[in-house]
Structure formats: structure tokens, C-alpha cells
Design a protein around this motif. Structure first.
Motif, PDB file in Angstrom:
ATOM      1  N   THR A   1       0.827  -1.198   0.000  1.00 36.67           N
ATOM      2  CA  THR A   1       0.000   0.000   0.000  1.00 36.67           C
ATOM      3  C   THR A   1       0.863   1.251   0.000  1.00 36.67           C
ATOM      4  O   THR A   1       1.765   1.380   0.816  1.00 36.67           O
ATOM      5  CB  THR A   1      -0.930   0.008   1.222  1.00 36.67           C
ATOM      6  OG1 THR A   1      -1.696  -1.196   1.215  1.00 36.67           O
ATOM      7  CG2 THR A   1      -1.871   1.193   1.189  1.00 36.67           C
ATOM      8  N   PHE A   2       0.561   2.156  -0.914  1.00 35.41           N
ATOM      9  CA  PHE A   2       1.329   3.395  -1.077  1.00 35.41           C
ATOM     10  C   PHE A   2       0.397   4.597  -1.033  1.00 35.41           C
ATOM     11  O   PHE A   2      -0.741   4.538  -1.504  1.00 35.41           O
ATOM     12  CB  PHE A   2       2.006   3.423  -2.456  1.00 35.41           C
ATOM     13  CG  PHE A   2       3.386   2.833  -2.515  1.00 35.41           C
ATOM     14  CD1 PHE A   2       4.416   3.520  -3.133  1.00 35.41           C
ATOM     15  CD2 PHE A   2       3.646   1.586  -1.981  1.00 35.41           C
ATOM     16  CE1 PHE A   2       5.683   2.971  -3.219  1.00 35.41           C
ATOM     17  CE2 PHE A   2       4.905   1.033  -2.066  1.00 35.41           C
ATOM     18  CZ  PHE A   2       5.932   1.734  -2.680  1.00 35.41           C
TER      19      PHE A   2
ATOM     20  N   GLY B   1      -5.249   9.748  -0.344  1.00 35.35           N
ATOM     21  CA  GLY B   1      -5.670   8.360  -0.219  1.00 35.35           C
ATOM     22  C   GLY B   1      -4.583   7.381  -0.604  1.00 35.35           C
ATOM     23  O   GLY B   1      -3.570   7.729  -1.206  1.00 35.35           O
ATOM     24  N   LEU B   2      -4.816   6.130  -0.244  1.00 42.67           N
ATOM     25  CA  LEU B   2      -3.851   5.061  -0.463  1.00 42.67           C
ATOM     26  C   LEU B   2      -4.362   4.100  -1.524  1.00 42.67           C
ATOM     27  O   LEU B   2      -5.566   3.974  -1.755  1.00 42.67           O
ATOM     28  CB  LEU B   2      -3.623   4.285   0.837  1.00 42.67           C
ATOM     29  CG  LEU B   2      -3.182   5.108   2.056  1.00 42.67           C
ATOM     30  CD1 LEU B   2      -3.179   4.225   3.304  1.00 42.67           C
ATOM     31  CD2 LEU B   2      -1.809   5.700   1.825  1.00 42.67           C
ATOM     32  N   THR B   3      -3.451   3.390  -2.157  1.00 38.19           N
ATOM     33  CA  THR B   3      -3.810   2.331  -3.095  1.00 38.19           C
ATOM     34  C   THR B   3      -2.690   1.305  -3.096  1.00 38.19           C
ATOM     35  O   THR B   3      -1.579   1.580  -2.633  1.00 38.19           O
ATOM     36  CB  THR B   3      -4.027   2.888  -4.513  1.00 38.19           C
ATOM     37  OG1 THR B   3      -4.520   1.852  -5.359  1.00 38.19           O
ATOM     38  CG2 THR B   3      -2.735   3.436  -5.088  1.00 38.19           C
ATOM     39  N   ASP B   4      -2.991   0.114  -3.585  1.00 44.56           N
ATOM     40  CA  ASP B   4      -1.952  -0.901  -3.704  1.00 44.56           C
ATOM     41  C   ASP B   4      -1.185  -0.715  -5.010  1.00 44.56           C
ATOM     42  O   ASP B   4      -1.762  -0.367  -6.047  1.00 44.56           O
ATOM     43  CB  ASP B   4      -2.568  -2.298  -3.665  1.00 44.56           C
ATOM     44  CG  ASP B   4      -2.545  -2.880  -2.264  1.00 44.56           C
ATOM     45  OD1 ASP B   4      -2.456  -2.095  -1.302  1.00 44.56           O
ATOM     46  OD2 ASP B   4      -2.638  -4.126  -2.116  1.00 44.56           O
ATOM     47  N   VAL B   5       0.111  -0.965  -4.937  1.00 48.50           N
ATOM     48  CA  VAL B   5       0.967  -0.944  -6.116  1.00 48.50           C
ATOM     49  C   VAL B   5       1.816  -2.205  -6.116  1.00 48.50           C
ATOM     50  O   VAL B   5       1.891  -2.930  -5.117  1.00 48.50           O
ATOM     51  CB  VAL B   5       1.887   0.300  -6.148  1.00 48.50           C
ATOM     52  CG1 VAL B   5       1.075   1.581  -6.093  1.00 48.50           C
ATOM     53  CG2 VAL B   5       2.897   0.259  -5.007  1.00 48.50           C
ATOM     54  N   ALA B   6       2.446  -2.473  -7.233  1.00 50.59           N
ATOM     55  CA  ALA B   6       3.298  -3.646  -7.363  1.00 50.59           C
ATOM     56  C   ALA B   6       4.697  -3.338  -6.845  1.00 50.59           C
ATOM     57  O   ALA B   6       5.317  -2.376  -7.283  1.00 50.59           O
ATOM     58  CB  ALA B   6       3.367  -4.080  -8.822  1.00 50.59           C
TER      59      ALA B   6
END
Length: 438
Positions: A144-145, A152-157
Motif C-alpha cells: 500500500t502506497f 488516499g492510499l492504493t496498492d501498487v506492485a
């Protein structure tokens, strides 16, 4: 009647969480746990795995008296700091909050670190699932970044295997025939964000499967490819950090390439220069920009002749004179020259030697502050510079050649250009050696 042609297939995909993953502990075979949960994997699927369970399986749990200590240990470079919050570059090369150190869902007194090599972790999971289930899938390890400019946050690879992490569309055209010159899609990050919608942060669902996007599978790339190279990073530091770093990045450059200097960049640097403090609300700075080769050559030839005359008057040998004059090559070989000048129209006249001397010194200090601003701003424009004192020793010559008013005092010359090579590292200086406290 002939059958109507079939409608073109509408692109679609599905994403679903995988239930039944137990609590992961150090030493667990993560691929075996995923396989045992019967995820129904097929060739062409993409498996999304939360980094936290990868870290637990790999034993990336460490004892720490405080999370801050662990962040310190994992930090390579501080990007920005606001109170207790730190955005840093960690050992994996990722720029993120708190170096990815996580104190949630772990025993008190311990913290979770990110996988040592997330790409290798993804590759190991992929290979093991091929052995266990006989399927060829892509694997993406996610974390999560937060993001610049976005709330806001989101998932990244952060790790990947068997997935083309970037879709480079440059060189192609859009549906109107317009050339695409800058479009590179972060496919692996898009997959990670899609999986985050079904995994959830507290639902005990750390794994998801994406189906219907087999075209994103491929070899030869890794999530490390998503990390922007330092040379391409226009926002490498936070605001206050960038201001401090800019001062230290101002280095004397004495060798330049032939690449032309953008006059607009120099003018922006002058705009920064004239924000320096000055006495009596005056503006004592003037910057003469020598943008034509002819103007530079005329000035430098006249200065050389004046210097040679002075050295001969000093009794120096011709060999010594030639050696000293070569020191001016930094100006002669630079593609752009600037002559900063000081004007003291607003100076007070006290009619007293000590006070008048102090008055002039105030203007000289203000001039130095302006030139420092100028040099720092040039560094911010990725231009090298060297401030050379030569014009101060032949001010009348400089004024005559450049047609400057008598009241303009040249305060050296600044060679400007693109550095031919990076300047050598400068040892850090401790402030303590320059401080006296009373």
C-alpha cells in the motif's frame, strides 16, 4: 439470409479474493498455503499477493524497541519529513512512507519489514505454483502506497514475475492516428489496485486472482522497472529538503559540454538572485549576460591583455605568465558567461572612513548573497557554474568593453554550462567546527 456478423468481443476481466489463507508464520511455504486454499487458478491468471504475508513467510519480522528505529535501519535516503511522518527511499529502492515498516498484525515489540527482494519472492511463488498446480500464472506482490498530488492510499506492485509490468505505447498511434510519444502504462500497478478492491485491509483476504487479462503475461520485466531512475525524477525531494539540498548541490564546475545554455534558465536564476537581502531596500544587483561568442571573446581578450600587463609589471617570467593566464580557460571554454555587477546608488555617505567602509561592505555582502542565489538557482536548472574573480581586477577594462556605466562594479564572472562530468564527491562538513556559542 446470411447470418449477421458477430459483434466484436468487449474486453472484460474478473477479480476475486481467495478465501482460506491461514495466518502465515515464519518458514511457512506460502505457495503451498495458496494452493491448499484451492484458488482455482488457470493458465493466464494473475495472482496478487499482499507483501505482508510474504514478509511473514520469509521471516522479515524483527524485534524493535520502536518503529522509528526500524525505519532508520531501512532508510537509504530521506525524501521528505513532516513531524513524525517520513517519506524515504528504502533498501529495496522504493520511495514510500516509513520505509514500508509495518507494526500492524504482528506481535507487540516486533515490526514487519518488506521482503528483501520482492521480485525474487514473486518468482519463487510462481515457480512453486507451476510445480504444485501445473498452471502458468503471473504473480504480483503488492503493498500500500500514498501518492504525490493525490489523497488516499492504493496498492501498487513491489514485486512481479511473469507479468509485463509496463506497457510501452511510445511509437504507436491513437485511434485518430496521432503519434504516442510519452505513454507508458503501469500495468502491474493497475493489477495491484484492482486486487485491493476485493482483498480488503482487515478482512483476512491477502490474496486475489485476476482472470481475463492473459495478454499482460510475459517475461523479461520486474517490478523494479517501475521505480523511476534518479535522473528522471523531477521531484526527488520534498520542498524543504529540496531547498537545503539545492545549496549543497551548488558545486564549482570547470569543464562544460558544447550543449547550448537555455537563456530562459539563466533569466530564471537571475530572478532568484534578486530576492537576496540588501541594505536600505535597495537593489544593488545587475547581471550582464554575454550570450554572443563575439561579446565573450572581446571581453576575455581584453581581460587577458590587462592581466598580462599586470603580471609583467610584477616581474613575472613569460613562462609564469602563460601558466597563470591559462587559469582563465574556464571562462574561455564556457558556452555562456555572466558578469554580476554591484551598484551602490542607495548607499549612505557618512563622510567618515570607518562608517563609509562598513556601508560598502554591506553592499558587498548583499552582492555575495545575490550571486549565491544565482549559482544555487543554476544548479536547480541542472546547469554547472564557476564563479571566477577575474573581472574584479580590471573593472575599468570590463566597463569599457561591455559599455557599462561607471557606477557598475563587476564582481567576478560566472561561467555557465552543462557539466562535462559530475563533480567529485565533497566530504561532509560538520557544522560544529564553524560554531561558537555564547
Amino acid at each position: 439470409m446470411p447470418a449477421a456478423p458477430a459483434a466484436p468481443a468487449v474486453p472484460s476481466y474478473e477479480v476475486r479474493a481467495v478465501a482460506g489463507i491461514p495466518e502465515v508464520r515464519p518458514g511457512d511455504d506460502l505457495a503451498a498455503l495458496i494452493a491448499a486454499a484451492e484458488p482455482g487458478l488457470r493458465d493466464g491468471d494473475v495472482l496478487l499477493v499482499t507483501s505482508k504475508i510474504v514478509s511473514k513467510a520469509e521471516g522479515r519480522i524483527v524485534r524493535a524497541d520502536s518503529r522509528e528505529e526500524a525505519i532508520d535501519a531501512e532508510t537509504v535516503r530521506v525524501v521528505a519529513r513532516r513531524g513524525a511522518l517520513r517519506i524515504v527511499e528504502n533498501r529495496q529502492g522504493l520511495v514510500m512512507a516509513a520505509a514500508g515498516v509495518d507494526a500492524s498484525n504482528t506481535e507487540p515489540g516486533t515490526v514487519l519489514l518488506l521482503p528483501e527482494d520482492p521480485d525474487a519472492s514473486a518468482a519463487a511463488i510462481r515457480a512453486a505454483l507451476r510445480e504444485l498446480l501445473g498452471v502458468d500464472v503471473g504473480v504480483v506482490v503488492t503493498d500500500t502506497f500514498g501518492r504525490p498530488w493525490r489523497t488516499g492510499l492504493t496498492d501498487v506492485a513491489i514485486g512481479s514475475a511473469g507479468v509485463r509490468v509496463l506497457d510501452d505505447l511510445r511509437g504507436g498511434t491513437d485511434d485518430r492516428g496521432n503519434p504516442l510519444s510519452a505513454t507508458i502504462v503501469a500495468t502491474a500497478d493497475e493489477l495491484a489496485a484492482a486486487g485491493d478492491l476485493v482483498k480488503g485491509k482487515a478482512a483476512g483476504l491477502p490474496v486475489a486472482v485476476v482472470r481475463g487479462l492473459a495478454h499482460v503475461l510475459g517475461e523479461g520485466s520486474a517490478a523494479a522497472d517501475l521505480v523511476r531512475a534518479p535522473a528522471d525524477d523531477m521531484f526527488r525531494l520534498g520542498t524543504s529538503e529540496a531547498v537545503r539540498e539545492a545549496v549543497t548541490q551548488r558545486r564549482t564546475v570547470r569543464a562544460f559540454t558544447d550543449e547550448p545554455v537555455d537563456p530562459g534558465a539563466v533569466r530564471r536564476a537571475v530572478a532568484a538572485a534578486v530576492t537576496a537581502p540588501a541594505p536600505h531596500h535597495t537593489t544593488p544587483w545587475r547581471f550582464v549576460l554575454l550570450e554572443s561568442p563575439r561579446s565573450r571573446l572581446e571581453l576575455l581578450d581584453a581581460m587577458r591583455d590587462a592581466w598580462v600587463e599586470d603580471l609583467r609589471r610584477d616581474g613575472k617570467s613569460e613562462e609564469s605568465i602563460a601558466k597563470r593566464v591559462r587559469r582563465g580557460d574556464v571562462l574561455r571554454k564556457a558556452p555562456y558567461l555572466v558578469v554580476p555587477c554591484m551598484v551602490t546608488d542607495g548607499a549612505h555617505d557618512y563622510g567618515h572612513a570607518r562608517r563609509d567602509a562598513a556601508e560598502r561592505e554591506m553592499f558587498v555582502v548583499a552582492m555575495g548573497a545575490g550571486v549565491q542565489n544565482f549559482l544555487v538557482a543554476l544548479a536547480g536548472e541542472r546547469l554547472g557554474s564557476a564563479w571566477v574573480s577575474s573581472t574584479m581586477f580590471c573593472r575599468d577594462v570590463v566597463r569599457k568593453v561591455l559599455g557599462l556605466p561607471q557606477g557598475w562594479d563587476p564582481m567576478g564572472a560566472v561561467a555557465v554550462g552543462h557539466a562535462a562530468a559530475a563533480p567529485p564527491e565533497r566530504p561532509a562538513r560538520s557544522a560544529e567546527g564553524f560554531i561558537e556559542v555564547r
